[in-house]
Design an enzyme around this catalytic site. Structure first.
Site, PDB file in Angstrom:
ATOM      1  N   LYS A 137      39.269  50.265  33.802  1.00  0.00           N
ATOM      2  CA  LYS A 137      38.287  50.665  35.073  1.00  0.00           C
ATOM      3  C   LYS A 137      36.685  50.106  34.811  1.00  0.00           C
ATOM      4  O   LYS A 137      35.932  49.332  35.500  1.00  0.00           O
ATOM      5  CB  LYS A 137      37.966  52.118  35.406  1.00  0.00           C
ATOM      6  CG  LYS A 137      39.416  52.421  35.849  1.00  0.00           C
ATOM      7  CD  LYS A 137      39.429  53.969  36.398  1.00  0.00           C
ATOM      8  CE  LYS A 137      40.709  54.476  37.040  1.00  0.00           C
ATOM      9  NZ  LYS A 137      41.835  54.274  36.275  1.00  0.00           N
ATOM     10  N   LYS A 172      36.553  59.018  39.702  1.00  0.00           N
ATOM     11  CA  LYS A 172      37.957  59.222  39.092  1.00  0.00           C
ATOM     12  C   LYS A 172      37.606  58.929  37.562  1.00  0.00           C
ATOM     13  O   LYS A 172      36.499  58.474  36.964  1.00  0.00           O
ATOM     14  CB  LYS A 172      38.423  57.716  39.478  1.00  0.00           C
ATOM     15  CG  LYS A 172      37.831  56.505  39.453  1.00  0.00           C
ATOM     16  CD  LYS A 172      38.562  55.266  39.957  1.00  0.00           C
ATOM     17  CE  LYS A 172      37.841  54.095  40.021  1.00  0.00           C
ATOM     18  NZ  LYS A 172      38.652  52.864  40.779  1.00  0.00           N
ATOM     19  N   ARG A 222      46.821  44.138  44.780  1.00  0.00           N
ATOM     20  CA  ARG A 222      47.227  43.640  43.398  1.00  0.00           C
ATOM     21  C   ARG A 222      47.224  42.090  43.303  1.00  0.00           C
ATOM     22  O   ARG A 222      47.975  41.406  44.117  1.00  0.00           O
ATOM     23  CB  ARG A 222      48.167  44.494  42.848  1.00  0.00           C
ATOM     24  CG  ARG A 222      48.861  43.905  41.762  1.00  0.00           C
ATOM     25  CD  ARG A 222      47.952  44.016  40.433  1.00  0.00           C
ATOM     26  NE  ARG A 222      47.616  45.537  40.270  1.00  0.00           N
ATOM     27  CZ  ARG A 222      48.023  46.220  39.557  1.00  0.00           C
ATOM     28  NH1 ARG A 222      49.262  46.100  38.950  1.00  0.00           N
ATOM     29  NH2 ARG A 222      47.484  47.408  39.233  1.00  0.00           N
ATOM     30  N   ARG A 237      48.622  47.211  48.742  1.00  0.00           N
ATOM     31  CA  ARG A 237      49.431  48.702  48.846  1.00  0.00           C
ATOM     32  C   ARG A 237      48.801  49.419  49.739  1.00  0.00           C
ATOM     33  O   ARG A 237      47.473  49.992  49.606  1.00  0.00           O
ATOM     34  CB  ARG A 237      49.265  48.967  47.251  1.00  0.00           C
ATOM     35  CG  ARG A 237      49.913  48.013  46.286  1.00  0.00           C
ATOM     36  CD  ARG A 237      49.755  48.392  44.888  1.00  0.00           C
ATOM     37  NE  ARG A 237      48.221  47.998  44.488  1.00  0.00           N
ATOM     38  CZ  ARG A 237      47.606  48.140  43.479  1.00  0.00           C
ATOM     39  NH1 ARG A 237      48.406  48.716  42.354  1.00  0.00           N
ATOM     40  NH2 ARG A 237      46.419  47.612  43.397  1.00  0.00           N
ATOM     41  N   ARG A 245      44.308  56.927  48.513  1.00  0.00           N
ATOM     42  CA  ARG A 245      45.077  55.955  47.348  1.00  0.00           C
ATOM     43  C   ARG A 245      46.066  55.026  47.957  1.00  0.00           C
ATOM     44  O   ARG A 245      46.859  55.535  48.384  1.00  0.00           O
ATOM     45  CB  ARG A 245      45.397  56.860  46.122  1.00  0.00           C
ATOM     46  CG  ARG A 245      44.283  57.959  45.871  1.00  0.00           C
ATOM     47  CD  ARG A 245      45.051  58.878  45.034  1.00  0.00           C
ATOM     48  NE  ARG A 245      45.942  59.669  45.477  1.00  0.00           N
ATOM     49  CZ  ARG A 245      46.716  60.469  44.794  1.00  0.00           C
ATOM     50  NH1 ARG A 245      46.795  60.508  43.686  1.00  0.00           N
ATOM     51  NH2 ARG A 245      47.704  61.195  45.560  1.00  0.00           N
ATOM     52  N   ASP A 285      42.640  44.649  40.805  1.00  0.00           N
ATOM     53  CA  ASP A 285      42.699  45.301  41.986  1.00  0.00           C
ATOM     54  C   ASP A 285      41.337  45.266  42.869  1.00  0.00           C
ATOM     55  O   ASP A 285      40.473  45.345  42.184  1.00  0.00           O
ATOM     56  CB  ASP A 285      42.789  47.017  41.701  1.00  0.00           C
ATOM     57  CG  ASP A 285      44.065  47.426  40.954  1.00  0.00           C
ATOM     58  OD1 ASP A 285      45.063  46.488  41.033  1.00  0.00           O
ATOM     59  OD2 ASP A 285      44.350  48.600  40.366  1.00  0.00           O
ATOM     60  N   GLU A 293      39.337  47.300  39.555  1.00  0.00           N
ATOM     61  CA  GLU A 293      39.993  47.444  38.249  1.00  0.00           C
ATOM     62  C   GLU A 293      40.481  46.304  37.772  1.00  0.00           C
ATOM     63  O   GLU A 293      40.927  45.319  38.632  1.00  0.00           O
ATOM     64  CB  GLU A 293      41.018  48.556  38.451  1.00  0.00           C
ATOM     65  CG  GLU A 293      40.774  50.072  38.818  1.00  0.00           C
ATOM     66  CD  GLU A 293      41.779  51.089  38.633  1.00  0.00           C
ATOM     67  OE1 GLU A 293      42.543  50.565  37.841  1.00  0.00           O
ATOM     68  OE2 GLU A 293      41.409  52.045  39.098  1.00  0.00           O
ATOM     69  N   ASN A 295      43.528  45.322  35.443  1.00  0.00           N
ATOM     70  CA  ASN A 295      44.643  46.041  34.619  1.00  0.00           C
ATOM     71  C   ASN A 295      45.172  45.034  33.495  1.00  0.00           C
ATOM     72  O   ASN A 295      45.526  44.113  34.038  1.00  0.00           O
ATOM     73  CB  ASN A 295      45.695  46.405  35.892  1.00  0.00           C
ATOM     74  CG  ASN A 295      45.420  47.522  36.718  1.00  0.00           C
ATOM     75  OD1 ASN A 295      45.651  48.479  36.506  1.00  0.00           O
ATOM     76  ND2 ASN A 295      44.695  46.873  37.722  1.00  0.00           N
TER      77      ASN A 295
END
Length: 328
Positions: A137, A172, A222, A237, A245, A285, A293, A295
């Site tokens: 993050k 978060k 993603r 997603r 979410r 993301d 984000e 990842n």
């Protein structure tokens, strides 16, 4: 193309999703290209007599393993594993660090061991020091031109001020995964104080606040990046009804789509820094036009995109890494 010996540091085989797991896609891609595959768990890494070693097992997937959708029925019949044997990790041509989060101290200790193996000559993907340095993050904040308005703090007054300024925000934890500990807070929410208290562990831990992006309704995209270059399709997603979410682990639905011009711009902006840091396989993301984000630990969504667009993302990754090894 030469035959490589590739070791995967991963979760127990019996815990993997036979239908969706991206590490299995990588193993299959390596196997189809004639490479020798071995697997290890974190507990199989050790420093012995000054040398980082691994107690690895040769691994071979059955050709039809992807059709065995129910692990309870498949049992162990979808793979063949040889006897465990200790050997120096430097003897492997390539080591794939594919252990799922949580990113805890045991994970960090594993990166120390893998970093020593890299110093001894093995290629480790992703690079261990970058796995430690690039919080998924916080690392995104290195690219402010790509990010929505955000704040990182453990102070209640700072977090309250951010929420008061923007009204509709997401709070978060910096070490969260799979959509866990993500809270949407709207104007006038009486739970703001307890949410901040809970996420910061009473003011002891830094957390992130981001402006809520309504484009989440169209999906948290993603984008997979191989050696700085994005795959041409993203997996959006889409949250289930009543959710904010999009994570698949939180019940989201994955819908593939071509990259937008903005998606590609974000990926290519970040790409050179990923290459510089030895982050060969990364999942970005993106919600709407904003990066949320980066990842780096164990990016997923290979199988979903492969199935929807007849791709071979894992094969492209293995071939890219093979080319780098052969050019070294």
């Amino acid at each position: 193309m030469s035959t490589l010996e590739i070791a995967f540091v991963m979760d127990p085989l019996q815990s993997l999703s036979l239908k969706k797991d991206s590490t299995l896609a990588m193993i299959r891609a390596a196997q189809l290209r004639g490479h020798a595959v071995h697997y290890l768990l974190q507990e199989d890494l050790a420093l012995i007599d000054g040398v980082v070693q691994g107690c690895s097992r040769p691994l071979r997937l059955r050709a039809d393993f992807a059709e065995s959708l129910d692990p309870a029925i498949a049992g162990n019949n979808w793979f063949e594993a040889g006897e465990p044997k200790w050997r120096p990790l430097r003897q492997f041509d390539l080591i794939m660090m594919r252990k799922d989060p949580p990113f805890d101290m045991e994970y960090i200790y594993s990166t120390y061991l893998l970093e020593r193996a890299a110093e001894d000559g093995a290629m480790v993907v992703n690079r261990p020091d970058s796995l430690r340095d690039c919080n998924e993050k916080f690392f995104a904040t290195s690219f402010p031109e790509c990010c929505p308005p955000l704040v990182v703090s453990r102070r209640e007054d700072v977090l309250r001020a951010f929420q008061a300024e923007h009204g509709n925000v997401v709070l978060k934890k910096l070490d969260g995964m799979g959509g866990m500990n993500v809270f949407r807070v709207m104007e006038g929410d009486p739970n703001l104080g307890v949410i901040i208290e809970t996420l910061t562990s009473g003011g002891r831990e830094q957390i992130m606040g981001q402006v809520y992006l309504p484009e989440i309704a169209q999906g948290d995209k993603r984008i997979l990046v191989i050696d700085g270059q994005p795959v041409d399709y993203a997996l959006a997603r889409i949250p289930k009804t009543g959710e904010a979410r999009g994570n698949l682990a939180a019940g989201g639905t994955g819908v593939g789509q071509p990259l937008s011009e903005r998606d590609r711009q974000i990926a290519l902006t970040i790409g050179p820094e990923l290459v510089k840091r030895g982050l060969s396989f990364v999942g970005l993301d993106v919600i709407g036009d904003y990066l949320t984000e980066v990842n780096v630990t164990c990016p997923t969504c290979i199988r979903e995109l492969d199935a929807q667009f007849s791709l071979d993302i894992a094969g492209s990754l293995i071939e890219s890494l093979t080319a780098k090894l052969e050019g070294a």
